[in-house]
Design a protein around this motif. Sequence first.
Motif, PDB file in Angstrom:
ATOM      1  N   PRO A  51       0.811  -1.234   0.000  1.00 53.65           N
ATOM      2  CA  PRO A  51       0.000   0.000   0.000  1.00 53.65           C
ATOM      3  C   PRO A  51       0.835   1.271   0.000  1.00 53.65           C
ATOM      4  O   PRO A  51       0.378   2.310  -0.475  1.00 53.65           O
ATOM      5  N   ALA A  52       2.052   1.202   0.520  1.00 50.38           N
ATOM      6  CA  ALA A  52       2.913   2.391   0.555  1.00 50.38           C
ATOM      7  C   ALA A  52       3.272   2.871  -0.848  1.00 50.38           C
ATOM      8  O   ALA A  52       3.738   3.993  -1.011  1.00 50.38           O
ATOM      9  N   ASP A  53       3.042   2.034  -1.858  1.00 50.26           N
ATOM     10  CA  ASP A  53       3.381   2.410  -3.236  1.00 50.26           C
ATOM     11  C   ASP A  53       2.208   3.056  -3.969  1.00 50.26           C
ATOM     12  O   ASP A  53       2.327   3.412  -5.133  1.00 50.26           O
ATOM     13  N   ILE A  54       1.062   3.207  -3.306  1.00 45.49           N
ATOM     14  CA  ILE A  54      -0.068   3.886  -3.940  1.00 45.49           C
ATOM     15  C   ILE A  54       0.343   5.328  -4.243  1.00 45.49           C
ATOM     16  O   ILE A  54       0.819   6.042  -3.368  1.00 45.49           O
ATOM     17  N   ARG A  55       0.151   5.747  -5.484  1.00 50.07           N
ATOM     18  CA  ARG A  55       0.547   7.086  -5.909  1.00 50.07           C
ATOM     19  C   ARG A  55      -0.678   7.990  -6.045  1.00 50.07           C
ATOM     20  O   ARG A  55      -1.804   7.517  -6.202  1.00 50.07           O
ATOM     21  N   GLY A  56      -0.416   9.272  -6.025  1.00 50.45           N
ATOM     22  CA  GLY A  56      -1.488  10.233  -6.223  1.00 50.45           C
ATOM     23  C   GLY A  56      -2.147  10.103  -7.580  1.00 50.45           C
ATOM     24  O   GLY A  56      -3.310  10.457  -7.767  1.00 50.45           O
ATOM     25  N   SER A  57      -1.397   9.581  -8.556  1.00 49.81           N
ATOM     26  CA  SER A  57      -1.946   9.418  -9.903  1.00 49.81           C
ATOM     27  C   SER A  57      -2.879   8.221 -10.015  1.00 49.81           C
ATOM     28  O   SER A  57      -3.570   8.069 -11.022  1.00 49.81           O
ATOM     29  N   TYR A  58      -2.896   7.365  -9.000  1.00 49.09           N
ATOM     30  CA  TYR A  58      -3.821   6.233  -9.003  1.00 49.09           C
ATOM     31  C   TYR A  58      -5.258   6.739  -8.891  1.00 49.09           C
ATOM     32  O   TYR A  58      -5.519   7.763  -8.262  1.00 49.09           O
ATOM     33  N   THR A  59      -6.174   6.017  -9.482  1.00 47.92           N
ATOM     34  CA  THR A  59      -7.595   6.244  -9.227  1.00 47.92           C
ATOM     35  C   THR A  59      -8.054   5.230  -8.187  1.00 47.92           C
ATOM     36  O   THR A  59      -7.344   4.256  -7.897  1.00 47.92           O
ATOM     37  N   PHE A  60      -9.254   5.442  -7.654  1.00 47.70           N
ATOM     38  CA  PHE A  60      -9.808   4.444  -6.735  1.00 47.70           C
ATOM     39  C   PHE A  60      -9.938   3.096  -7.451  1.00 47.70           C
ATOM     40  O   PHE A  60      -9.822   2.036  -6.828  1.00 47.70           O
ATOM     41  N   GLY A  61     -10.179   3.148  -8.767  1.00 52.82           N
ATOM     42  CA  GLY A  61     -10.259   1.911  -9.537  1.00 52.82           C
ATOM     43  C   GLY A  61      -8.926   1.187  -9.567  1.00 52.82           C
ATOM     44  O   GLY A  61      -8.882  -0.051  -9.486  1.00 52.82           O
ATOM     45  N   ASP A  62      -7.820   1.925  -9.666  1.00 57.85           N
ATOM     46  CA  ASP A  62      -6.490   1.317  -9.629  1.00 57.85           C
ATOM     47  C   ASP A  62      -6.227   0.667  -8.277  1.00 57.85           C
ATOM     48  O   ASP A  62      -5.628  -0.413  -8.197  1.00 57.85           O
ATOM     49  N   ILE A  80     -16.614  11.101  -0.961  1.00 62.60           N
ATOM     50  CA  ILE A  80     -16.528  11.692  -2.291  1.00 62.60           C
ATOM     51  C   ILE A  80     -17.915  12.212  -2.688  1.00 62.60           C
ATOM     52  O   ILE A  80     -18.921  11.560  -2.439  1.00 62.60           O
ATOM     53  N   PRO A  81     -18.006  13.391  -3.287  1.00 62.94           N
ATOM     54  CA  PRO A  81     -19.314  13.963  -3.650  1.00 62.94           C
ATOM     55  C   PRO A  81     -20.147  13.008  -4.499  1.00 62.94           C
ATOM     56  O   PRO A  81     -19.616  12.297  -5.353  1.00 62.94           O
ATOM     57  N   SER A  82     -21.436  12.965  -4.234  1.00 65.87           N
ATOM     58  CA  SER A  82     -22.331  12.103  -4.984  1.00 65.87           C
ATOM     59  C   SER A  82     -22.314  12.498  -6.459  1.00 65.87           C
ATOM     60  O   SER A  82     -22.120  13.661  -6.808  1.00 65.87           O
ATOM     61  N   GLY A  83     -22.502  11.509  -7.303  1.00 67.29           N
ATOM     62  CA  GLY A  83     -22.470  11.756  -8.733  1.00 67.29           C
ATOM     63  C   GLY A  83     -21.098  11.561  -9.346  1.00 67.29           C
ATOM     64  O   GLY A  83     -20.952  11.606 -10.564  1.00 67.29           O
ATOM     65  N   THR A  84     -20.085  11.337  -8.493  1.00 65.51           N
ATOM     66  CA  THR A  84     -18.729  11.100  -8.974  1.00 65.51           C
ATOM     67  C   THR A  84     -18.529   9.611  -9.231  1.00 65.51           C
ATOM     68  O   THR A  84     -18.964   8.781  -8.439  1.00 65.51           O
ATOM     69  N   ASP A  85     -17.885   9.275 -10.331  1.00 64.17           N
ATOM     70  CA  ASP A  85     -17.571   7.874 -10.630  1.00 64.17           C
ATOM     71  C   ASP A  85     -16.441   7.432  -9.708  1.00 64.17           C
ATOM     72  O   ASP A  85     -15.306   7.895  -9.853  1.00 64.17           O
ATOM     73  N   PRO A  86     -16.710   6.535  -8.747  1.00 63.86           N
ATOM     74  CA  PRO A  86     -15.670   6.152  -7.784  1.00 63.86           C
ATOM     75  C   PRO A  86     -14.420   5.589  -8.451  1.00 63.86           C
ATOM     76  O   PRO A  86     -13.300   5.905  -8.045  1.00 63.86           O
ATOM     77  N   ALA A  87     -14.609   4.758  -9.463  1.00 63.10           N
ATOM     78  CA  ALA A  87     -13.459   4.099 -10.087  1.00 63.10           C
ATOM     79  C   ALA A  87     -12.556   5.085 -10.809  1.00 63.10           C
ATOM     80  O   ALA A  87     -11.357   4.839 -10.961  1.00 63.10           O
TER      81      ALA A  87
END
Length: 241
Positions: A51-62, A80-87
Amino acid sequence: MTLTSKPLAVIILVVLFGGIALSAALGAWQTESTKVAATFTEGEFAGMANPADIRGSYTFGDVEKNFGVPASLLAEAFAIPSGTDPAAFPVKDLEALYAGLETEIGTSSVRLFTALYTGLPYDLSTDIYLPSRAVDILNALGTLTPEQTAYIEAHRVVLDSAPAPETTPAPEPASTDHLVKGKTTFQELLDWGLPQAVIEGIIGAPLPATSLTIKDYCTSQGLSFETIKAALQAEVDKLTP
């Protein structure tokens, strides 16, 4: 045999698109980059994604693909605000979403949540904050150690509601508690009494414009803000009697 321009063009197209089709069939053709987290190299978790390798450029889908934490659960945990695609939500956007808070909720928060949710090890020696809902989700698992439970409770951030889009903030007063944060400038470090030589030793370069925030500097130089922040905070703490 001499080829005219038309037959030659047809041959080029066949070779080009035929090669792409063959590569796609073999799984070798990729039209977009994939993000694969680095793995632990030793111990009982060797070979597992770190998990320490998770980058800011990752999406929740990644994050979901690498660690199995549902993107929808991450969206709930981090309000996260409603209406946002989580992935499709980028991890780095949390910092802008919660920019108005006194404490930071960002990439390191997602790393911590992912590690505790999956039972993977994570360093708890620095301050990393989680939204209250994220803490509740982790506590409900019933798998945390007493140390981990105490840590996340001490770093719980209560949100009245999902944050509204950021507006132009009013200038913040100078920090009085000498905590290194995302909006701390190099001038503040100097004002607190931290020697310029110490700062330069930590960032490994000459002191930049003192009005620059430490976080912006780390981003522009490709440095880990969490690492630099921890090192600076350790030196600042030495100044306190």
